[in-house]
Design a protein around this motif. Structure first.
Motif, PDB file in Angstrom:
ATOM      1  N   LEU A   1       0.824  -1.218   0.000  1.00  0.00           N
ATOM      2  CA  LEU A   1       0.000   0.000   0.000  1.00  0.00           C
ATOM      3  C   LEU A   1       0.856   1.265   0.000  1.00  0.00           C
ATOM      4  O   LEU A   1       0.563   2.225  -0.711  1.00  0.00           O
ATOM      5  N   MET A   2       1.910   1.266   0.805  1.00  0.00           N
ATOM      6  CA  MET A   2       2.781   2.442   0.863  1.00  0.00           C
ATOM      7  C   MET A   2       3.425   2.694  -0.492  1.00  0.00           C
ATOM      8  O   MET A   2       3.490   3.844  -0.950  1.00  0.00           O
ATOM      9  N   SER A   3       3.879   1.650  -1.126  1.00  0.00           N
ATOM     10  CA  SER A   3       4.510   1.789  -2.436  1.00  0.00           C
ATOM     11  C   SER A   3       3.500   2.232  -3.495  1.00  0.00           C
ATOM     12  O   SER A   3       3.758   3.162  -4.257  1.00  0.00           O
ATOM     13  N   GLU A   4       2.371   1.577  -3.512  1.00  0.00           N
ATOM     14  CA  GLU A   4       1.334   1.851  -4.510  1.00  0.00           C
ATOM     15  C   GLU A   4       0.804   3.290  -4.401  1.00  0.00           C
ATOM     16  O   GLU A   4       0.603   3.962  -5.394  1.00  0.00           O
ATOM     17  N   ARG A   5       0.587   3.750  -3.170  1.00  0.00           N
ATOM     18  CA  ARG A   5      -0.026   5.073  -2.962  1.00  0.00           C
ATOM     19  C   ARG A   5       0.996   6.177  -2.687  1.00  0.00           C
ATOM     20  O   ARG A   5       0.620   7.313  -2.444  1.00  0.00           O
ATOM     21  N   LYS A   6       2.264   5.788  -2.686  1.00  0.00           N
ATOM     22  CA  LYS A   6       3.350   6.750  -2.444  1.00  0.00           C
ATOM     23  C   LYS A   6       3.156   7.503  -1.127  1.00  0.00           C
ATOM     24  O   LYS A   6       3.180   8.736  -1.067  1.00  0.00           O
ATOM     25  N   ILE A   7       2.956   6.721  -0.064  1.00  0.00           N
ATOM     26  CA  ILE A   7       2.778   7.273   1.279  1.00  0.00           C
ATOM     27  C   ILE A   7       3.795   6.638   2.209  1.00  0.00           C
ATOM     28  O   ILE A   7       4.383   5.607   1.882  1.00  0.00           O
ATOM     29  N   GLY A   8       4.019   7.252   3.358  1.00  0.00           N
ATOM     30  CA  GLY A   8       5.044   6.771   4.274  1.00  0.00           C
ATOM     31  C   GLY A   8       4.535   6.049   5.500  1.00  0.00           C
ATOM     32  O   GLY A   8       5.327   5.600   6.328  1.00  0.00           O
ATOM     33  N   SER A   9       3.193   5.923   5.634  1.00  0.00           N
ATOM     34  CA  SER A   9       2.664   5.214   6.799  1.00  0.00           C
ATOM     35  C   SER A   9       1.285   4.658   6.504  1.00  0.00           C
ATOM     36  O   SER A   9       0.580   5.146   5.620  1.00  0.00           O
TER      37      SER A   9
END
Length: 139
Positions: free
Chosen positions: A27-35
């Protein structure tokens, strides 16, 4: 100093505490988020961050199929929407994290990141510059 109220990300990405760590990384990779927020029985109980994944999975050699609750760092403070950027930055520094859960009325309402805090500080500086320019120009 301004409060973080307007800079809180209220649409959090979350997974159940029993979901595999691998799913949080995806999810972090797919959505470009850090948490990713961790839910237990529908209630947000913590965060798993990129740093937590490195420390739990890569550094310790844990199985990426273990539940997210095993990657979640314990003891991270939560902040109020009325907290200032200086308070939040200090907590992030002291707890070596770039993400904190935000509460309002005892309920988690979002997450704030170091990027959000930097943007808030830049916005404040720009406002001050504009105010000083108006004063100097005599408008």
């Amino acid at each position: 100093m301004a409060s973080i109220h307007k800079h809180v990300t209220r649409e959090m990405v979350s997974l159940e505490a029993t979901a595999p760590i691998r799913e949080a990384a995806r999810l972090m990779s797919e959505r470009k988020i850090g948490s990713v927020a961790v839910r237990d029985g529908g209630r947000i109980v913590g965060l798993v961050t990129e740093r937590d994944l490195v420390a739990t999975v890569l550094a310790r050699g844990a199985d990426a199929n273990h539940p997210m609750r095993e990657a979640m760092r314990q003891g991270l403070p939560r902040v109020s929407t009325s907290a200032s950027e200086v308070e939040v930055a200090g907590l992030m520094r002291d707890h070596t994290t770039r993400h904190l859960l935000v509460e309002e009325g005892g309920q988690v309402v979002g997450v704030v990141s170091m990027r959000d805090i930097i943007q808030l500080m830049l916005d404040e500086k720009q406002f001050l510059i504009e105010q000083l320019q108006t004063y100097i120009d005599g408008r």
